[in-house]
Design a protein around this motif. Sequence first.
Motif, PDB file in Angstrom:
ATOM      1  N   ARG A  11       1.441  -1.032  -0.102  1.00  0.00           N
ATOM      2  CA  ARG A  11      -0.369   0.103  -0.108  1.00  0.00           C
ATOM      3  C   ARG A  11       0.873   1.245  -0.183  1.00  0.00           C
ATOM      4  O   ARG A  11       0.540   2.457  -0.451  1.00  0.00           O
ATOM      5  CB  ARG A  11      -1.133   0.528   1.401  1.00  0.00           C
ATOM      6  N   ARG A  12       2.451   1.342   0.903  1.00  0.00           N
ATOM      7  CA  ARG A  12       3.305   2.240   0.275  1.00  0.00           C
ATOM      8  C   ARG A  12       4.411   2.482  -0.431  1.00  0.00           C
ATOM      9  O   ARG A  12       5.133   2.961  -0.287  1.00  0.00           O
ATOM     10  CB  ARG A  12       3.704   2.321   1.648  1.00  0.00           C
ATOM     11  N   ASN A  13       3.982   1.192  -1.254  1.00  0.00           N
ATOM     12  CA  ASN A  13       4.996   0.709  -2.109  1.00  0.00           C
ATOM     13  C   ASN A  13       6.209   0.645  -0.945  1.00  0.00           C
ATOM     14  O   ASN A  13       7.295   1.524  -1.722  1.00  0.00           O
ATOM     15  CB  ASN A  13       4.586   2.009  -3.200  1.00  0.00           C
ATOM     16  N   GLU A  14       6.640   0.214  -0.021  1.00  0.00           N
ATOM     17  CA  GLU A  14       7.376   0.082   0.847  1.00  0.00           C
ATOM     18  C   GLU A  14       8.750  -1.536   0.548  1.00  0.00           C
ATOM     19  O   GLU A  14       7.431  -2.177   0.886  1.00  0.00           O
ATOM     20  CB  GLU A  14       7.905   0.854   2.204  1.00  0.00           C
ATOM     21  N   ILE A  15       9.899  -1.180   1.292  1.00  0.00           N
ATOM     22  CA  ILE A  15      10.594  -2.690   0.619  1.00  0.00           C
ATOM     23  C   ILE A  15      11.857  -2.402   1.754  1.00  0.00           C
ATOM     24  O   ILE A  15      12.320  -1.838   1.666  1.00  0.00           O
ATOM     25  CB  ILE A  15      11.273  -2.629  -0.745  1.00  0.00           C
ATOM     26  N   GLN A  16      11.517  -3.230   2.319  1.00  0.00           N
ATOM     27  CA  GLN A  16      13.012  -3.641   3.368  1.00  0.00           C
ATOM     28  C   GLN A  16      13.388  -4.746   3.708  1.00  0.00           C
ATOM     29  O   GLN A  16      13.170  -5.568   3.460  1.00  0.00           O
ATOM     30  CB  GLN A  16      12.068  -3.016   5.184  1.00  0.00           C
TER      31      GLN A  16
END
Length: 623
Positions: A461-466
Amino acid sequence: MNNIKVCLQLKTDWYFTEPSEIENRYLTIYKPLLSYLYSHPKFYLSMCITSSQLELYEKKFPEALKVMGELIQRHQLEVFGTSYYNAFLPLLVPQDRSGQIEKMSSLIRTTTGKRPRGFCLFKNVWSSCLISTMHTCGIEYFFIDSSLLPEEKNKFVPLVLSEMGKSVKVIPVQNKLEIQNNEAFDNWINRINSMANYCALSSGQDSICAISVEPDQILNLINSKFFSVFEIFTLSSSDKYLAPVNEEICFTTPGNYMKYSSNFLPSYIPSCMEKNSSDSDNIFDYLNKNPSSHRIYDRMMYVSNLLNSCKGDKIRKQAARELNWSAQNGLAYLHEDTAITTAAKRRQIAYRALNQSEKIIRESGDFVDCVSVYEYNGDGLNEYICQMEKFHAVISLKSGSVNELDCIRTGGNYADTTPDRAIFTEHLFDKSELDKYLVDGLVTNFVFSHVQFTEKKFEPRRNEIQLHGRGLYSSLNQPVFLKKKYLVSENGFIVQYILKNESPLPLKGTFVVESNFSESDLADGFNSQFEAEIIEKGERVSIDSNSNFHTDENVSVLQLTDIKENTSFVFEPNEESGMSCLNIGKIKCISFYWNIELAGGMEMEKTINLSIVTPRKSRKKSN
């Protein structure tokens, strides 16, 4: 003793794709060759012609097609089909395979008057999945180099391959019997006779011996009177559709032979390809050994899947499919036979076509920016697929880097570089290693660049990859830990780094973030296609992109611009840094670096923002 039917077959002009090249070869080779055929009615010849050749002949030399049509009606010339864009058919989805074959067959029928029954494989790339496709498309037989067959299958008779109730026949091409330099005609005939009788079946079936020859070579042989035996024939002389040389050997075309043949050898041919193109036994192994070829294949399959799931209007979908087909040209995937720069240019042409195809697909529906995760390239690991309005990108767990970056409106794949070079790759150097690196980009340790990262968190949803990665630094093997977070937006990437010293000993070195861009546009010779500017100490400084450059500190912004496509990549580190701009072959290597000192258990944070600036959509002015 079996009679031997010899079929001379012109080798295909696969590599001549430019109109000027095709026109020159027609005027110097094919035109005099057609004239000779027309005046010597018992000189039989077969050929596989490319779509580029046929389309240019139709436009500029319609008389050539008229002559070819008459020769075909006389059963003196046979024209084979191939895929319209010379594709490696086993790599394609069934719909694309049959579509390309049908498109080429239709072109041959409309230009020469007869639909082809035979088929030529580009670079002899074969897989049994093609049996059903050929059968469906009305292909009765195809050709393959005899060197790719088991010796017991090379019996100078057609083979028959079957799968799931469908079958297709195979004519081996005997390249061991190609005409040698300065060889006499009688000696060549004796070699054919000797080898064919040695290998042939003892069933009384007439043997077939297909032999390929270069177009310019056969013209030279004709001019040197090598084939003078055919000058005694007239249209009414000898048997129908045959030109006998002696009691055992006569010349004909494969179609004439297959029309009356009734003896075939049931066989199975495993996946294969030409050995002189690679050391791989088949196209699938070839892709696995050549990452640059595999990447363009992955991109093509991705767009093919988009097309098959697209439910937009038919006109747009067909336009997108045509672009996808053009990107399937085998020359973009096979590059051993060409220079590295030529191969890179062909791949970029294919990438551009795929980007245009995806652009049309997006316009056919309701496109939404998103980041998804699944296995994209068949390596057994998931990749992160970033579908943004301006670009398509792939982030790999291997080194945690962006190894594909396609600008949808302009340009190709800017990450089409070597396997160990990508965008957002990290290094940790000591002073001596940094000094070597700033001269020629040489990497002597792989603390993070060869590490397989693991996913810590993914927020679609936030286009976040860790991602997390670990490595060992220096001769002391100090354990270091790198947290790497991507925030993907419609404008580019924000990449945050947290580097932690996990050893009790202090760590001193240089942290480097490297991004590599493909130099694919060779229109301007060896000049770089990029322009570079930096903001150093608050001042704008232009960089000579054709020379290596570095500065040790005070860089706050770098703008790298693709001159031709008018696309810019703007890097903004959160802290002023050192920066280098290196030319490594046809790769533009951009690096930001910071000197660091970390006590045991301590960490530091850096962030780089990459903005992708593309030209705005042009609006037509109303009158």
